[in-house]
Design a protein around this motif. Structure first.
Motif, mmCIF file in Angstrom:
data_model
loop_
_atom_site.group_PDB
_atom_site.id
_atom_site.type_symbol
_atom_site.label_atom_id
_atom_site.label_comp_id
_atom_site.label_asym_id
_atom_site.label_seq_id
_atom_site.Cartn_x
_atom_site.Cartn_y
_atom_site.Cartn_z
ATOM 1 N N SER A 291 0.810 -1.217 0.000
ATOM 2 C CA SER A 291 0.000 0.000 0.000
ATOM 3 C C SER A 291 0.838 1.259 0.000
ATOM 4 C CB SER A 291 -0.924 0.011 1.224
ATOM 5 O OG SER A 291 -1.811 -1.085 1.186
ATOM 6 N N THR A 292 2.162 1.102 0.026
ATOM 7 C CA THR A 292 3.030 2.272 0.037
ATOM 8 C C THR A 292 4.010 2.177 -1.122
ATOM 9 O OG1 THR A 292 4.397 3.674 1.453
ATOM 10 C CG2 THR A 292 4.791 1.298 1.579
ATOM 11 N N THR A 293 4.912 3.114 -1.184
ATOM 12 C CA THR A 293 5.871 3.176 -2.283
ATOM 13 C C THR A 293 7.113 2.358 -1.967
ATOM 14 O OG1 THR A 293 6.986 5.111 -1.360
ATOM 15 C CG2 THR A 293 5.063 5.506 -2.788
ATOM 16 N N THR A 294 7.898 2.085 -2.995
ATOM 17 C CA THR A 294 9.154 1.363 -2.776
ATOM 18 C C THR A 294 10.151 2.203 -1.982
ATOM 19 O OG1 THR A 294 9.918 2.131 -4.951
ATOM 20 C CG2 THR A 294 8.927 -0.072 -4.830
ATOM 21 N N ALA A 295 9.939 3.512 -1.916
ATOM 22 C CA ALA A 295 10.815 4.342 -1.088
ATOM 23 C C ALA A 295 10.646 4.007 0.384
ATOM 24 C CB ALA A 295 10.514 5.821 -1.334
ATOM 25 N N ARG A 296 9.438 3.598 0.777
ATOM 26 C CA ARG A 296 9.191 3.231 2.176
ATOM 27 C C ARG A 296 9.293 1.721 2.399
ATOM 28 N NH1 ARG A 296 7.762 7.112 5.587
ATOM 29 N NH2 ARG A 296 6.865 9.048 4.795
#
Length: 542
Positions: A291-296
């Motif tokens: 549910s989040t980005t690959t940055a997180r």
């Protein structure tokens, strides 16, 4: 090397947290009269140990001591053993309340290491008002320890003789079984007398001796994970000596003892529901990651469903093509152990992404050593085995484990396989003559606070309800969050209730629910507060 699942209760903490837990309102103030339960165990008729406190090492804020206690409390004049003990004095300000004893779980958690590394996670008011004391339980670490090998190399060779994580296939299952049969033989030859006296009940009697040694009329105790069974055992052996007791991330007593029956059809961890709870927590990890980005979250595939599918593809691929020493079983074991601390979920995602790319993951650097004489004591698998297998019944037929594994996998997937094999060492292990099987409902001098986290990869939340129901007088505080123990995955709301309870004897209102301060894959942000029931306020973690 991955941590073996038998030490699942402490695996995450040993590897990660060592970097481093009226009717609607409680009217109980901690001033009850002493009570002695019928058939209970009185304080052993031996002098309290003398604790010669000295700084653990030069400049350390922690003090160390050694306590001598009887090996067998039924024969107090016989052989004695040593307990390594550590203390951090109350930091002030405010009037000192007393001494708080802490057990970090396991079985097999070395308190002389883990308390110093996690002291800052205790509620600030508790640190200010209590001396915090912990110890390596008998058989563990720097205390008189179970050690069934002649050298570290011999222990390493034994460990290398079996698969990492759990066995896959008939050949690995046979080697796994043979390794644990060999371990049981070695241990029974090395010191059978010690093996017979490392039960939780023996440790509870040691705890009462330590209480006497520091001059406390009644016990203040904080136990996490396996430490909850130790606390419940103490509460029923010494019910009149309970001043305040918090049990965080519980094991249900009926599940631990197999309802006091030796005929175990399921393993300890399957009775506890560790397989299903770990599966639910892993699903949450993958959903939140997706549910989040690959940055997180580096392992994110852009949606929860795609990320779950990606994990399934990875584990299938690793069955056929390991990445270096990262087999399917090792990866599952690492995933479950890494779910213990929300603060480490990002690192787990990084490791999974590296494996997806066909690269050997980088291991996190070792945590800094605490300022104690032996920050890395020998913690061989036989130490946890001796306590768990002596205390908690498990199937005695090694051939039963494969069928149990398949059944667990059908309901919990990969984590079912992991937790099924966690007690493979128990098949030939002798039961402890001192193990405690109940009763669990002896009235205590004061009520007990039980804390349970809803998504716990080890001690499933229903166990905290079971502990609350088993004890004579207990109040459940629900922590809505992730990871193993509220102590190590802090909630300022939980901490505030714990502080009120330890200092003033005020329990949270019935039905109180707290939330974790920091959600997975988010920036640290205080978000405590009470979701239902009232009685807490938001704040930052000290």
């Amino acid at each position: 090397m991955p941590v073996h699942p038998l030490r699942g209760f402490i695996a995450g903490r040993r590897r990660h947290a060592m970097v481093l837990a009226a009717v609607m309102t409680c009217s109980a103030v901690l001033t009850g009269h002493d009570r002695v339960a019928a058939g209970g165990a009185p304080t052993p008729p031996v002098p309290a140990p003398e604790l010669d406190w000295r700084p653990c090492v030069q400049g350390s804020p922690f003090d160390c001591a050694t306590a001598k206690v009887p090996l067998d409390y039924r024969r107090p004049a016989g052989r004695t053993i040593e307990l390594a003990v550590v203390r951090r004095k109350a930091t002030g300000p405010g009037k000192r309340v007393g001494t708080l004893f802490f057990n970090p779980g396991g079985p097999g958690g070395p308190g002389t290491v883990q308390m110093p590394q996690n002291h800052q996670l205790f509620p600030r008011e508790v640190r200010e008002r209590f001396d915090v004391v912990s110890w390596d339980p008998r058989g563990i670490g720097s205390s008189t320890a179970v050690n069934c090998f002649g050298s570290h190399q011999e222990a390493a060779d034994w460990n290398a003789s079996k698969a990492a994580g759990f066995p896959v296939g008939a050949k690995e299952r046979a080697a796994f079984t043979a390794a644990y049969e060999d371990l049981a033989r070695r241990c029974q030859q090395k010191d059978p007398e010690l093996l017979s006296h490392v039960s939780t009940a023996d440790t509870a009697r040691d705890l009462d001796q330590l209480r006497r040694a520091v001059g406390e009329a009644r016990l203040n105790y904080y136990g996490i994970s396996y430490g909850t069974i130790l606390g419940a055992t103490y509460a029923n052996l010494f019910p009149g000596k309970v001043r305040a007791m918090t049990l965080d991330s519980n094991i249900g007593p009926p599940a631990w003892t197999n309802d006091a029956s030796d005929d175990a059809r399921l393993t300890t961890f399957l009775r506890i529901g560790s397989d299903r709870s770990a599966a639910a927590t892993l699903d949450k990890f993958l959903d939140l990651c997706g549910s989040t980005t690959t940055a997180r979250c580096a392992f994110s595939a852009g949606s929860p469903k795609a990320t779950r599918n990606r994990f399934d593809q990875l584990t299938r691929r690793l069955r056929e093509e390991p990445v270096g020493t990262w087999t399917y079983a090792r990866t599952v074991a690492e995933a479950v152990n890494s779910l213990y601390l929300v603060s480490r979920w990002t690192e787990l995602a990084d490791r999974l992404e590296a494996l997806w790319q066909g690269q050997v993951p980088e291991q996190a650097p070792a945590p800094p050593a605490p300022p104690v004489p032996d920050p890395n004591p020998y913690l061989g698998e036989e130490q946890a085995t001796a306590v768990l297998c002596g205390d908690s019944p498990n199937p005695r037929d090694p051939g039963a484990y494969h069928a149990l594994e398949e059944s667990a996998a059908a309901r919990a997937g990969d984590t079912g396989r992991f937790w099924t094999w966690a007690t493979a060492g128990c098949t030939t292990w002798p039961a402890s003559p001192d193990r405690w099987t109940g009763p669990w409902d002896t009235p205590t001098a004061n009520p007990v606070l039980v804390v349970g986290t809803t998504y716990d990869p080890s001690t499933a939340y229903p166990n905290s309800r079971a502990m609350t129901e088993a004890l004579a007088d207990a109040r459940l505080l629900t922590n809505e969050g992730y990871g193993h123990t509220a102590l190590l995955n802090p909630s300022s709301c939980v901490q505030e209730h714990e502080s009120r309870y330890f200092i003033d004897g005020i329990l949270p209102p019935a039905g109180t629910t707290c939330r974790q301060d920091t959600l997975p894959f988010s920036a640290p942000k205080p978000s405590g507060g009470v979701a239902t029931g009232g009685g807490g306020t938001a704040g930052t973690v000290s």
